[in-house]
Design an enzyme around this catalytic site. Structure first.
Site, PDB file in Angstrom:
ATOM      1  N   SER A   1       0.720  -1.533   0.265  1.00  0.00           N
ATOM      2  CA  SER A   1       0.442   0.200  -0.043  1.00  0.00           C
ATOM      3  C   SER A   1       0.842   1.030   0.088  1.00  0.00           C
ATOM      4  O   SER A   1       1.794   1.155   0.235  1.00  0.00           O
ATOM      5  CB  SER A   1      -0.692   0.075   1.582  1.00  0.00           C
ATOM      6  OG  SER A   1       0.034  -0.045   2.198  1.00  0.00           O
ATOM      7  N   ASP A   2       0.087   2.295  -0.384  1.00  0.00           N
ATOM      8  CA  ASP A   2       1.096   3.558  -0.490  1.00  0.00           C
ATOM      9  C   ASP A   2       1.275   3.604   0.963  1.00  0.00           C
ATOM     10  O   ASP A   2       0.386   3.120   1.895  1.00  0.00           O
ATOM     11  CB  ASP A   2       0.765   4.251  -1.221  1.00  0.00           C
ATOM     12  CG  ASP A   2       1.322   5.958  -1.194  1.00  0.00           C
ATOM     13  OD1 ASP A   2       0.950   6.275  -1.862  1.00  0.00           O
ATOM     14  OD2 ASP A   2       2.685   5.812  -0.038  1.00  0.00           O
ATOM     15  N   TRP A   3       1.647   5.049   1.787  1.00  0.00           N
ATOM     16  CA  TRP A   3       1.576   4.485   3.111  1.00  0.00           C
ATOM     17  C   TRP A   3       0.554   5.778   4.028  1.00  0.00           C
ATOM     18  O   TRP A   3       0.068   6.474   3.895  1.00  0.00           O
ATOM     19  CB  TRP A   3       3.429   5.608   3.649  1.00  0.00           C
ATOM     20  CG  TRP A   3       4.410   4.843   3.902  1.00  0.00           C
ATOM     21  CD1 TRP A   3       4.903   4.749   4.926  1.00  0.00           C
ATOM     22  CD2 TRP A   3       5.147   4.180   2.953  1.00  0.00           C
ATOM     23  NE1 TRP A   3       6.247   3.771   5.304  1.00  0.00           N
ATOM     24  CE2 TRP A   3       5.964   3.346   4.006  1.00  0.00           C
ATOM     25  CE3 TRP A   3       4.427   3.345   2.052  1.00  0.00           C
ATOM     26  CZ2 TRP A   3       7.251   2.147   3.036  1.00  0.00           C
ATOM     27  CZ3 TRP A   3       5.544   2.234   1.280  1.00  0.00           C
ATOM     28  CH2 TRP A   3       6.480   1.588   1.803  1.00  0.00           C
TER      29      TRP A   3
END
Ligand code: GLC
Length: 726
Positions: free
Chosen positions: A245-247
């Site tokens: 995932s993106d953060w």
């Protein structure tokens, strides 16, 4: 070897039947720990079995400084100052795939030295809006160019056992409300414009990880979107790697079943109110996931599938036998960074004032904050703490030893960027008023042979930085006024634009030369001076169209298309890509609008002639050849671009096709007088359109226009041929 054996045991433990000794079985907690962050930039291994943690690091053009375990703030190391390579829009502007691979190898060497297993790049989101905040990190408006360059970069990075992470999958085409925007796009535009660079990164680059974007599509966050992460990415494209995932981009445990493998970042419910909290058990893939597994709501096979992918990633990276230890900031890396800059710089206009003669005692006035400002630290998550960064002024002074090189600030922009504790170490404060600054520059121009104005944007807030788009197309900080005053002196003015986006240049017709100089990294001044002095003949070509004004684009007329319409809930923003596939030069061709500079434009200090275009369909492929000759007096490189115009299709020509689309390119180096036959082969299947009723690409028989060009606006040769069968 020990690590590799540990990997084998672990895989056995995962896939073996129950009678294997329990010691080899991965426990539920061990498996869960592998699927989410244990610190800002690491996810857990299995210490008991000798499986190491996985370390993830930004960014696309350099290895980011070490952060504290639980924070974005810097750890304050003294051994993490990296080589900053040019930002990826510059790499795209080189149109040089082997060079992209070389840059990938250098980046991998620096990542290995720093103990990083996954490099969080390249970004390949298509440039839809010329004002989007992260375009400087991406590779332009055309899916073929972005896909080819990104694939070459990925092959380089991964050749040393460091995983690339192609991002942000998918449709991160604006920063405004990037975590809240729900993109509405036709399947055709999705498949023809916004996905192909990702597909090529997976199928031609072999990307081992993909990063899911913050935004939504079909009203579902990308990180928990089964159609995106499973149907398209894995079923249709055959991706066998890890989706990270993106953060902070995960919003529920549903992401596990949707196809997400690793949850990184904070902002989960348990941590939202305290992003610095260290309670990783609150992550969606931690306690909440465990409860759903134990209750049977989610079958353990879902977790086992995630862990097997993670173990495969580790087999490819930190469990790979004999993986190099890499190296950090060495002359070879500096040379490569300089070479990418030299090949990516684009000469947009030249009245003949360039190149400047290094053997003359020229009186050169350099004006502009960007001549002295170090840029690598800005930009957001791609921020870099560099070992060194040569500014344009330093490079110019070194390249012109006989010249009298004077400097005037001209304007004050961002006096000193500090990003999460990383500073460029500059204090650029200047108390003069804009009027005084401009007057001082004009006064200093007295007696100058040439003015080099180094301006543009600077990776600070709203000026090419993550999280915010530009608020206007005009140059910031009153640069236009200073430029007008300097042009008014009648002294030849060379405008050097430092940016990752196009900008308005109302005075372009009165500048003697214009150069696009990108964010060039540690060797910025060296690369720029090499091109200004003619030591390097420029060969860069812009990977995006450069509109004269935003009114020429289809996006800015209504809130619906940019930046989107806020829903009643005041949270989600719906943005509609009503222009469909007509993005960039596809739009300008259709609208009959000529941009200031067209996609693929870039001049040289020599000239190239095209002749002998041949084209035919044979054996299921389009076969094209064209002869390019250097008719000037200097050795130079030319990127020959092959565009194809296909016939409309469907009932009532429902499927309108762009006037032309880039289908191949090749960069050749030619000595004065030298000719070269450049050949292309494109599978006929690559000439199709996406048929939304059939949900697949279709190539139709008919009349095809084959164009060989030096840019989208400079088609040199054109011929029409007939395709008789599909
Ligand atoms: C950021 C960016 C992403 C980056 C990640 C880690 O929000 O969107 O590109 O790799 O977080 O810093």
């Amino acid at each position: 070897m020990k690590r590799f054996l540990a990997f084998v045991f672990a895989v056995l433990a995962l896939s073996c039947s129950r009678e294997r000794p329990a010691a080899w079985q991965l426990s539920l907690d061990e498996k869960l720990a592998m699927t989410h962050a244990q610190s800002r930039f690491s996810s857990a291994g299995v210490p008991r079995l000798g499986i190491p943690d996985l370390w993830w690091s930004d960014g696309p053009n350099g290895v980011r400084a070490e952060a504290l375990w639980d924070s974005w703030a810097q750890a304050g190391w003294t051994s993490d100052s990296c080589t900053a390579y040019p930002a990826l829009t510059c790499l795209a502007a080189t149109w040089n795939e082997p060079l992209a691979s070389e840059m990938g190898v250098c980046l991998a060497e620096e990542a290995l030295y720093r103990g990083k297993d996954v490099l969080l790049g390249p970004g390949v989101n298509i440039m839809r809006l010329p004002t989007a905040g992260r375009n400087f990190e991406y590779m332009g408006e055309d899916p073929l160019l972005a896909g080819k360059m990104a694939s070459a970069y990925i092959r380089g990075v991964q050749s040393l056992g460091v995983a690339a992470s192609v991002k942000h999958f998918a449709l991160n085409n604006q920063e405004k409300a990037r975590t809240r925007v729900d993109v509405h796009v036709s399947d055709r535009a999705l498949q023809e414009i916004y996905l192909p660079a990702f597909r090529m990164a997976v199928q031609e680059g072999g990307a081992w990880t993909v990063m899911a974007a913050y935004n939504r599509i079909w009203d579902l966050h990308c990180s928990e979107n089964p159609r995106l992460l499973t149907d398209i990415l894995r079923r249709d494209w055959g991706f066998d790697g890890v989706v990270v995932s993106d953060w902070g981009a995960v919003h529920s445990t549903d992401a596990a079943s949707a196809g997400l493998d690793v949850e990184m970042g904070t902002s989960t419910d348990g941590l939202r109110d305290n992003p610095e909290a260290t309670d990783y058990s609150a992550f969606h893939f931690a306690e909440p996931y465990k409860e759903k597994l134990l209750s049977g709501e989610i079958p353990e096979e879902v977790l086992d599938t995630q862990v097997s992918r993670i173990l495969r990633l580790q087999e490819r990276t930190n469990l790979r036998p004999g993986r190099s230890h890499g190296r950090f900031v060495c002359p070879e890396h500096s040379a490569l960074a300089r070479k990418v800059g030299e090949e990516g710089i684009v000469l947009l206009k030249n009245s003949g004032v360039l190149p400047l003669d290094t053997l003359k005692a020229l009186n050169i006035l350099v004006v502009g904050e960007n001549a002295i400002k170090k840029m690598a630290v800005g930009g957001g998550s791609s921020s870099l703490k560099t070992k060194y960064e040569i500014t344009p002024l330093e490079g110019i002074r070194e390249a012109f030893p006989l010249a009298d090189v004077r400097f005037e600030r001209g304007y004050v922009g961002d006096a000193g960027e500090v990003y999460w504790g990383v500073s460029a170490g500059q204090d650029l404060s200047d108390s003069r008023t804009p009027e005084r600054l401009s007057a001082d520059a004009v006064a200093a121009s007295e007696g100058a042979d040439v003015i080099l104005f180094v301006g543009g944007l600077n990776k600070s807030r709203n000026q090419d930085r993550e999280g915010r788009d530009r608020l206007s197309y005009e140059l910031p900080y009153g640069q236009d006024q200073v430029l007008e005053a300097l042009i008014g002196t009648g002294i030849p003015l060379v405008y050097v634009n430092v940016s990752g986006n196009p900008v308005a240049m109302p005075w372009a017709g009165r500048a003697s030369a214009i150069m696009q100089a990108w964010y060039l990294g540690s060797e910025a001044g060296e690369a720029l001076a090499a091109v200004l002095s003619g030591r390097v003949n420029p060969s860069g070509k812009i990977p995006f169209s450069w509109p004269s004004s935003l009114a020429d684009t289809p996006f800015y007329g209504s809130e619906r298309t940019c930046p989107g319409i806020l829903r009643e809930d005041g949270h989600i923003m719906d943005v509609y890509y009503d222009e469909g596939i007509f993005v960039g030069y596809r739009w300008y061709d259709r609208a009959g609008v000529e941009p200031l500079f067209p996609f693929g434009h870039g001049l040289s200090y020599t000239y190239f002639e095209y002749s002998g275009l041949k084209a035919s369909f044979r054996g299921g492929r389009l076969r094209v050849s064209v002869v390019v000759r250097n008719i000037g007096t200097k050795e130079g490189k030319e990127t020959v671009q092959l565009y194809v115009g296909a016939p409309a299709a469907g009932d009532g020509e429902a499927y309108e096709r762009p006037e032309k689309e880039l289908k191949a390119f090749q960069k050749v180096s030619l000595r004065p007088g030298e000719s070269r036959k450049v050949s292309f082969e494109v599978p006929v299947s690559g000439l199709g359109y996406y048929d939304e009723t059939l949900s697949r690409f279709v190539t139709v028989p008919g009349r095809y226009s084959i164009k060989a060009g030096a840019s989208a606006g400079d088609i040199r040769l054109n011929k029409e041929i007939i395709l008789t069968e599909r």
